[in-house]
Each structure stands twice: as structure tokens, then as C-alpha cells.
Design a protein around this motif. Structure first.
Motif, short mmCIF file in Angstrom:
data_model
loop_
_atom_site.label_atom_id
_atom_site.label_comp_id
_atom_site.label_asym_id
_atom_site.label_seq_id
_atom_site.Cartn_x
_atom_site.Cartn_y
_atom_site.Cartn_z
N SER A 238 -7.16 9.38 12.17
CA SER A 238 -7.80 8.08 12.31
C SER A 238 -8.28 7.50 10.99
N LEU A 239 -8.12 8.24 9.90
CA LEU A 239 -8.74 7.87 8.63
C LEU A 239 -7.72 7.72 7.51
N LYS A 240 -8.14 7.08 6.45
CA LYS A 240 -7.31 6.93 5.27
C LYS A 240 -7.13 8.28 4.60
N GLY A 241 -5.91 8.60 4.24
CA GLY A 241 -5.62 9.79 3.45
C GLY A 241 -5.43 9.41 1.99
N GLY A 242 -5.07 10.39 1.19
CA GLY A 242 -4.86 10.12 -0.22
C GLY A 242 -4.45 11.36 -0.98
N ALA B 2 0.88 -1.18 0.00
CA ALA B 2 0.00 0.00 0.00
C ALA B 2 0.91 1.22 0.00
N THR B 3 1.47 1.53 -1.15
CA THR B 3 2.40 2.65 -1.27
C THR B 3 2.53 3.03 -2.74
N GLY B 4 3.12 4.16 -3.01
CA GLY B 4 3.28 4.59 -4.39
C GLY B 4 3.99 5.92 -4.52
N THR B 5 4.02 6.40 -5.76
CA THR B 5 4.77 7.62 -6.11
C THR B 5 3.92 8.48 -7.04
N THR B 6 3.98 9.78 -6.83
CA THR B 6 3.33 10.75 -7.70
C THR B 6 4.38 11.72 -8.22
N VAL B 7 4.32 12.02 -9.51
CA VAL B 7 5.26 12.96 -10.12
C VAL B 7 4.48 14.13 -10.71
N VAL B 8 4.92 15.33 -10.41
CA VAL B 8 4.40 16.55 -11.04
C VAL B 8 5.45 17.00 -12.05
N LEU B 9 5.14 16.87 -13.32
CA LEU B 9 6.07 17.19 -14.41
C LEU B 9 5.78 18.58 -14.95
N VAL B 10 6.84 19.31 -15.25
CA VAL B 10 6.74 20.59 -15.95
C VAL B 10 7.68 20.53 -17.16
N PRO B 11 7.20 20.01 -18.29
CA PRO B 11 8.07 19.76 -19.43
C PRO B 11 8.84 20.98 -19.92
N GLU B 12 8.29 22.16 -19.76
CA GLU B 12 8.99 23.39 -20.17
C GLU B 12 9.80 23.99 -19.03
N GLY B 13 9.80 23.33 -17.87
CA GLY B 13 10.50 23.84 -16.71
C GLY B 13 9.67 24.87 -15.96
N ARG C 60 1.76 0.33 6.39
CA ARG C 60 0.67 -0.13 5.53
C ARG C 60 1.13 -1.20 4.54
N SER C 61 2.42 -1.50 4.48
CA SER C 61 2.95 -2.53 3.57
C SER C 61 3.78 -3.53 4.37
N ALA D 63 -10.32 9.06 -0.87
CA ALA D 63 -9.58 7.87 -0.43
C ALA D 63 -10.50 6.68 -0.22
N THR D 64 -9.95 5.50 -0.46
CA THR D 64 -10.64 4.24 -0.18
C THR D 64 -9.82 3.46 0.84
N THR D 65 -10.49 2.61 1.59
CA THR D 65 -9.82 1.84 2.63
C THR D 65 -8.68 1.02 2.05
N ALA D 66 -7.52 1.08 2.69
CA ALA D 66 -6.36 0.29 2.27
C ALA D 66 -5.39 0.22 3.44
N GLY D 67 -4.59 -0.81 3.47
CA GLY D 67 -3.58 -0.95 4.51
C GLY D 67 -4.15 -1.01 5.91
N GLY D 68 -5.42 -1.41 6.03
CA GLY D 68 -6.03 -1.53 7.34
C GLY D 68 -6.54 -0.23 7.93
N VAL D 69 -6.53 0.87 7.15
CA VAL D 69 -7.00 2.17 7.65
C VAL D 69 -8.34 2.49 6.99
N PRO D 70 -9.40 2.75 7.78
CA PRO D 70 -10.73 2.99 7.20
C PRO D 70 -10.82 4.34 6.50
N ALA D 71 -11.55 4.35 5.40
CA ALA D 71 -11.75 5.58 4.63
C ALA D 71 -12.96 6.35 5.15
N TYR D 72 -12.94 7.66 4.93
CA TYR D 72 -14.07 8.51 5.32
C TYR D 72 -15.37 7.97 4.76
#
Length: 326
Positions: free
Chosen positions: A152-156, A21-32, A114-115, A308-317
Motif C-alpha cells: 500500500s506504500l511507496k517503495g524505493g 515516475a521511473t528510473g534506472t540504477t547501475v551497480v558498477l564493478v570497474p575491476e569486474g 506511475r508514469s 521513499a517519498t510520495t510519487a506517482g500517486g502512492v503515499p510514502a511511509y
């Protein structure tokens, strides 16, 4: 969405299920974009943030990498650098087009519980997130928000934008805080008054087990299509942290490493002293953008909570107060 700011793209890569239950997000700015950062709280995990200080050489960045995995997750930025280098995007250090160093500031959040131990983002996550980058993207339990939790809740992942005159200000937040984003006695988000979120806020207490949250960190990006200096962009990041503090109680604790990056694409100029308002025109315009940055970051925080949806044992709103979505 933050991609309402022209020139900004977002991509996710995550693993959820089978001990992940993990991941990566990238914010790209192709022109800088001109980059800046504001970091608060006592437990940051960051990369290339000193480079963003106004007095330092490099002015523009190519991407921002946000990742789960705590300090291990900083490895995801290596994959972002490889993806950019393959496309000759970066700070020129030689005479040939491929002789560049991609500028990729990064921050991580703590989601290791969570993993299964050892399951965390690496360079392949950053590369895959770049491959997925576009102008439209999912919110909730995706990317860096896959293992996030807020109180107490799932974030996202959440995002929001606002038009200020001729400018657009957008924010993206990976909501993962020690504090609560919701009044647990009523189910109403603390930043509920910052927008219309398409829900009917309930008025009943939560039935939730207590959850220990020792290490956390909300990370995110605020972007604008204005031409700003690094120092002005940093003011935008500072203001976005105010939005974080409106959405979470408490904020910026010793167990959070809250980090917000700012990106200014430079498509539109701020007014200068030659206009009717003289020398006050530029700081007044910047102030309006900063006020918007606080609002959109607070809204992004609420969207991340609601999506967010429930994952890693943490309840979602949505599972604790399902009636809000009726």
C-alpha cells in the motif's frame, strides 16, 4: 551501504514529475566481479541471467543494471554497455583493447502505472546512471526506485552493509513488492528487528485507501569482497532472497519476479582446508557470509521503505506515520 564493499560503485538516473515516475540504477564493478543470480516469483523481467549459471563460460561481470519500466526498461542495459565499451571494459573477444563485450546482467520492476504511458527508461537512462556512479548515493525515490511501490506504500532504493570478520557484505534493493512491508495495524516494519533504523515505530493503524497491485517485483544486488566461485556467489544470492522474505509478506508471489544478483569482488580469500578447521573451514565461512546477506538485504528493504517519498500517486511511509521520524 553496498559501496562499503571496496570496488563497488552505484549510480542513479530518474525522472519524477510531469508524467514520469521511473528510473534506472547501475551497480558498477570497474575491476569486474564474479557474478551470480537467484530469481523467484512468477513474473520476472531479466537479461543475461543464463550467462550467470555456474556451468557457463563467462565468470565475471562489469555491472548490474536495475530499472523500472517493466520489460521496456531492459533497454537501459544497452546504455550501460555503451558506457563500458567506451572505456574498454568487458569480456575480451579480440586482440585489441576495444574488442570487448561488456557483461551487464539486468532486471526490471513493474512501475508503469506511475508514469504516463510511453514514459519509461531507455538506453540514455543506463548511460546517465553510469556517469553518476560513485561511492555515495541517495536512497528512496531515486533510480530504479523512483516509481516503486510496496503493498500500500511507496517503495524505493535502500542499502545496507555489515562486517563479517575480515569481509564486508553489502546489499542494495529496489523495493517494489506485491506484499506489504509493514504491519498496517501498527506501522511497524516486518523486518524492524534487523537493525536500528533511527525511527520510533508507531503503534496505530494506517488510514490508507486500498490499492490494487497486480504486477510488481523487488530487484537488487548483494556484494562481498570475498573470492567466491559462481556457485558460491549464487548461494549468497539465495540467502539474500531470505532477507527479502523477512521484509515482505507475502514474498515471491506469482505477481512478483523477485531477482537478486550477487557480486564477489575477490579481494579476500576464504579460509582453506590447511587451517585448524580442515575441510569445514571454507563452507563455514561461506555460511557466515550468507547469513549476513539475508540480514543486510532485509535492512536494505526497510531503508528503501523509510527513505521513499510520495510519487506517482502512492503515499510514502513518512507521510502516513510522520510521528515515526520525530
Amino acid at each position: 551501504m553496498i559501496t562499503d564493499v571496496p570496488g563497488v560503485l552505484v549510480g542513479h538516473h530518474e525522472r519524477v514529475g510531469d508524467g514520469w515516475a521511473t528510473g534506472t540504477t547501475v551497480v558498477l564493478v570497474p575491476e569486474g566481479a564474479v557474478g551470480a543470480v537467484d530469481q523467484r516469483g512468477g513474473a520476472p523481467g531479466t537479461r543475461e541471467t543464463n550467462l550467470l549459471e555456474p556451468e557457463n563460460l563467462v565468470q565475471r561481470v562489469n555491472a548490474v543494471c536495475l530499472s523500472g519500466g517493466s520489460a521496456y526498461g531492459l533497454a537501459a542495459a544497452d546504455g550501460v554497455m555503451r558506457w563500458l565499451a567506451e572505456r574498454n571494459q568487458g569480456f575480451p573477444v579480440g586482440t585489441e583493447p576495444h574488442e570487448v563485450v561488456p557483461i551487464v546482467p539486468a532486471a526490471v520492476l513493474f512501475d508503469l502505472p506511475r508514469s504516463d504511458w510511453g514514459n519509461r527508461p531507455d538506453a540514455s537512462f543506463g548511460y546517465a546512471a553510469c556517469e553518476a556512479a560513485s561511492g555515495s548515493f541517495a536512497q528512496g525515490t531515486v533510480g530504479a526506485g523512483a516509481g516503486a511501490a510496496v503493498g500500500s506504500l511507496k517503495g524505493g532504493i535502500g542499502s545496507a552493509s555489515e562486517v563479517v570478520g575480515e569481509f564486508t557484505v553489502g546489499a542494495l534493493a529496489a523495493v517494489n513488492a506485491a506484499g506489504e512491508a509493514v504491519d498496517l495495524a501498527t506501522g511497524r516494519a516486518y523486518a524492524a528487528d534487523h537493525g536500528d533504523f533511527g525511527v520510533t515505530w508507531p503503534s496505530r493503524p494506517a488510514d490508507l485507501p486500498s490499492r490494487r497491485t497486480d504486477l510488481n517485483t523487488t530487484i537488487g544486488v548483494v556484494a562481498v569482497d570475498a573470492a567466491l566461485s559462481k556457485a558460491e556467489a549464487r548461494r549468497l544470492a539465495v540467502a539474500a532472497q531470505d532477507g527479502l522474505a523477512r521484509a515482505v509478506r507475502p514474498a515471491h508471489t506469482m505477481f512478483d519476479g523477485d531477482t537478486v544478483f550477487a557480486l564477489a569482488t575477490g579481494a579476500r580469500e576464504l579460509p582453506d582446508a590447511s587451517g585448524p578447521f580442515g575441510a569445514a573451514a571454507r563452507p563455514a565461512a561461506l555460511d557466515a557470509l550468507c547469513s549476513a546477506a539475508a540480514r543486510v538485504f532485509a535492512r536494505a528493504m526497510v531503508h528503501g521503505l523509510l527513505a521513499a517519498t510520495t510519487a506517482g500517486g502512492v503515499p510514502a511511509y513518512r507521510d502516513v506515520w510522520p510521528e515515526a521520524f520525530d
